[in-house]
Design a protein around this motif. Structure first.
Motif, PDB file in Angstrom:
ATOM      1  N   GLY A  21      -9.179   5.520  -5.376  1.00  0.00           N
ATOM      2  CA  GLY A  21      -8.035   6.327  -6.188  1.00  0.00           C
ATOM      3  C   GLY A  21      -7.617   7.993  -5.843  1.00  0.00           C
ATOM      4  O   GLY A  21      -6.589   8.759  -4.999  1.00  0.00           O
ATOM      5  N   ILE A  22      -8.747   8.350  -6.145  1.00  0.00           N
ATOM      6  CA  ILE A  22      -9.280  10.219  -5.450  1.00  0.00           C
ATOM      7  C   ILE A  22      -8.961  10.586  -3.930  1.00  0.00           C
ATOM      8  O   ILE A  22      -8.545  11.461  -4.075  1.00  0.00           O
ATOM      9  N   ILE A  23      -9.852   9.071  -2.781  1.00  0.00           N
ATOM     10  CA  ILE A  23      -9.676   9.618  -1.896  1.00  0.00           C
ATOM     11  C   ILE A  23      -7.919   9.766  -1.287  1.00  0.00           C
ATOM     12  O   ILE A  23      -8.202  10.563  -0.008  1.00  0.00           O
ATOM     13  N   ARG A  24      -7.116   8.847  -1.781  1.00  0.00           N
ATOM     14  CA  ARG A  24      -5.767   9.372  -1.316  1.00  0.00           C
ATOM     15  C   ARG A  24      -5.554  10.658  -1.498  1.00  0.00           C
ATOM     16  O   ARG A  24      -4.567  11.155  -0.095  1.00  0.00           O
ATOM     17  N   TRP A  25      -5.796  11.390  -2.165  1.00  0.00           N
ATOM     18  CA  TRP A  25      -5.431  12.915  -1.624  1.00  0.00           C
ATOM     19  C   TRP A  25      -6.542  13.366  -0.993  1.00  0.00           C
ATOM     20  O   TRP A  25      -5.495  14.699  -0.979  1.00  0.00           O
TER      21      TRP A  25
ATOM     22  N   ALA B  31       8.488   7.926   1.059  1.00  0.00           N
ATOM     23  CA  ALA B  31       9.070   6.765   0.732  1.00  0.00           C
ATOM     24  C   ALA B  31       7.422   6.075   0.729  1.00  0.00           C
ATOM     25  O   ALA B  31       6.583   5.766  -0.332  1.00  0.00           O
ATOM     26  N   THR B  32       6.684   6.568   2.279  1.00  0.00           N
ATOM     27  CA  THR B  32       5.385   5.690   2.140  1.00  0.00           C
ATOM     28  C   THR B  32       4.509   7.176   1.195  1.00  0.00           C
ATOM     29  O   THR B  32       3.534   6.243   0.503  1.00  0.00           O
ATOM     30  N   GLN B  33       4.423   8.149   0.670  1.00  0.00           N
ATOM     31  CA  GLN B  33       3.820   9.010  -0.024  1.00  0.00           C
ATOM     32  C   GLN B  33       3.942   8.325  -1.322  1.00  0.00           C
ATOM     33  O   GLN B  33       2.946   8.382  -1.528  1.00  0.00           O
ATOM     34  N   GLY B  34       5.187   8.538  -1.926  1.00  0.00           N
ATOM     35  CA  GLY B  34       5.098   7.806  -3.027  1.00  0.00           C
ATOM     36  C   GLY B  34       4.842   6.331  -3.366  1.00  0.00           C
ATOM     37  O   GLY B  34       4.416   6.091  -4.662  1.00  0.00           O
ATOM     38  N   ALA B  35       4.174   5.438  -2.066  1.00  0.00           N
ATOM     39  CA  ALA B  35       4.076   3.998  -2.361  1.00  0.00           C
ATOM     40  C   ALA B  35       2.481   4.599  -2.353  1.00  0.00           C
ATOM     41  O   ALA B  35       1.531   3.538  -2.910  1.00  0.00           O
ATOM     42  N   ILE B  36       1.854   5.366  -1.848  1.00  0.00           N
ATOM     43  CA  ILE B  36       0.291   6.003  -1.348  1.00  0.00           C
ATOM     44  C   ILE B  36      -0.197   6.298  -2.994  1.00  0.00           C
ATOM     45  O   ILE B  36      -0.697   5.686  -3.552  1.00  0.00           O
TER      46      ILE B  36
ATOM     47  N   SER C  19       1.014   5.477  -5.640  1.00  0.00           N
ATOM     48  CA  SER C  19       1.599   4.547  -7.355  1.00  0.00           C
ATOM     49  C   SER C  19       0.191   4.066  -6.890  1.00  0.00           C
ATOM     50  O   SER C  19      -0.555   2.933  -7.477  1.00  0.00           O
ATOM     51  N   TRP C  20       0.016   3.508  -5.191  1.00  0.00           N
ATOM     52  CA  TRP C  20      -1.119   1.658  -4.793  1.00  0.00           C
ATOM     53  C   TRP C  20      -1.710   2.703  -5.702  1.00  0.00           C
ATOM     54  O   TRP C  20      -2.923   2.509  -6.373  1.00  0.00           O
ATOM     55  N   GLY C  21      -2.691   3.923  -4.957  1.00  0.00           N
ATOM     56  CA  GLY C  21      -3.764   4.836  -5.437  1.00  0.00           C
ATOM     57  C   GLY C  21      -4.531   5.047  -7.152  1.00  0.00           C
ATOM     58  O   GLY C  21      -5.271   4.694  -7.294  1.00  0.00           O
TER      59      GLY C  21
ATOM     60  N   LEU D 268       0.712  -0.678 -16.373  1.00  0.00           N
ATOM     61  CA  LEU D 268       0.707  -1.727 -15.519  1.00  0.00           C
ATOM     62  C   LEU D 268       2.035  -2.806 -15.758  1.00  0.00           C
ATOM     63  O   LEU D 268       2.228  -3.509 -14.917  1.00  0.00           O
ATOM     64  N   PHE D 269       2.329  -3.300 -17.290  1.00  0.00           N
ATOM     65  CA  PHE D 269       2.485  -3.575 -18.395  1.00  0.00           C
ATOM     66  C   PHE D 269       4.432  -3.564 -18.209  1.00  0.00           C
ATOM     67  O   PHE D 269       4.311  -3.835 -18.744  1.00  0.00           O
TER      68      PHE D 269
END
Length: 244
Positions: free
Chosen positions: A117-121, A147-152, A154-156, A208-209
């Protein structure tokens, strides 16, 4: 009648003291990335910034971001050491049972998920921030990068904060607390406080829910940090008593 069985060794003074230092370091080290990132990019509020706001800010404060998230990565990797030492001192001497192995596995998975999660930054988001600042970038390209940054993000965030912290760190804390209450190697208050900290740190995972958590991630993190500090002081006290 003589027997070949020998009693398992009890934790040494060195182990108590080392564990105390590690737990206190774990408890206090969260403040380093909070100060650096909070001053540079208004973290943790910036986690919810839209990409059009976050990407220029990220590039503007790139050195502070790398330092802050580098410190945060070190703090997260330290959790595996914290987890193993606490499990050992919470358990009766000898092989770990099922509950101890569950706690050990949860600590390892939590550490890995936090690191991802941290490595995304430190990788994907910084690369996107640099691309976003390129001169002559078209509106369509900007939209695609956003859009790519938003996805990354959220995923991270789902892997690091929700799965790594709210999920497996909570499992570790609850399993360790049950070990404390069952094996009685540590005071009962340590187990009860750990159960409360484990539940508190799990609450942000409700996102998440689709459920709004009743507490902020800052409050839930503060709870488990205070537990780390209390355990660290307890371990140091045990080590000092063994020395005397």
């Amino acid at each position: 009648m003589p027997t070949s069985e020998t009693s398992a060794p009890t934790p040494s003074r060195t182990l108590w003291l080392a564990a105390g230092i590690v737990l206190l370091l774990q408890g206090f080290s969260i403040f380093a990335p909070m100060v650096v990132l909070g001053g540079a990019i208004q973290w943790p509020d910036s986690l919810d910034y839209p990409p059009a706001q976050m990407l220029p800010l990220l590039l503007e404060q790139i050195d502070a971001v790398r330092l802050g998230y580098g410190l945060y990565l070190g703090y997260s990797l330290l959790f595996l050491v914290t987890g193993v030492l606490t499990i050992r001192l919470a358990s009766r001497p000898g092989p770990l049972g099922t509950l101890g192995l569950i706690a050990l596995g949860a600590a390892a998975v939590s550490t890995l998920a936090r690191a991802i999660g941290i490595i995304r930054w430190l990788t994907g988001s910084t690369a996107l921030a640099e691309a976003y600042s390129a001169p002559g970038l078209s509106a369509d390209a900007r939209t695609a990068i956003e859009a790519t940054q938003g996805a990354i993000n959220s995923w991270g965030g789902a892997i690091g904060e929700a799965l790594g912290v709210a999920g497996f760190a909570a499992i570790w804390a609850i399993a360790v607390s049950l070990l404390i209450l069952r094996d009685r190697q540590l005071p009962a208050w340590a187990g009860l406080a750990g159960l409360a900290a484990g539940v508190l740190v799990a609450l942000p995972g409700l996102e998440l829910f689709g459920i709004a958590p009743p507490v902020s991630i800052v409050l839930s993190t503060t709870g488990i940090q205070l537990w780390f500090m209390a355990l660290g002081l307890l371990f140091l006290w045990r080590g000092v008593r063994r020395a005397s």
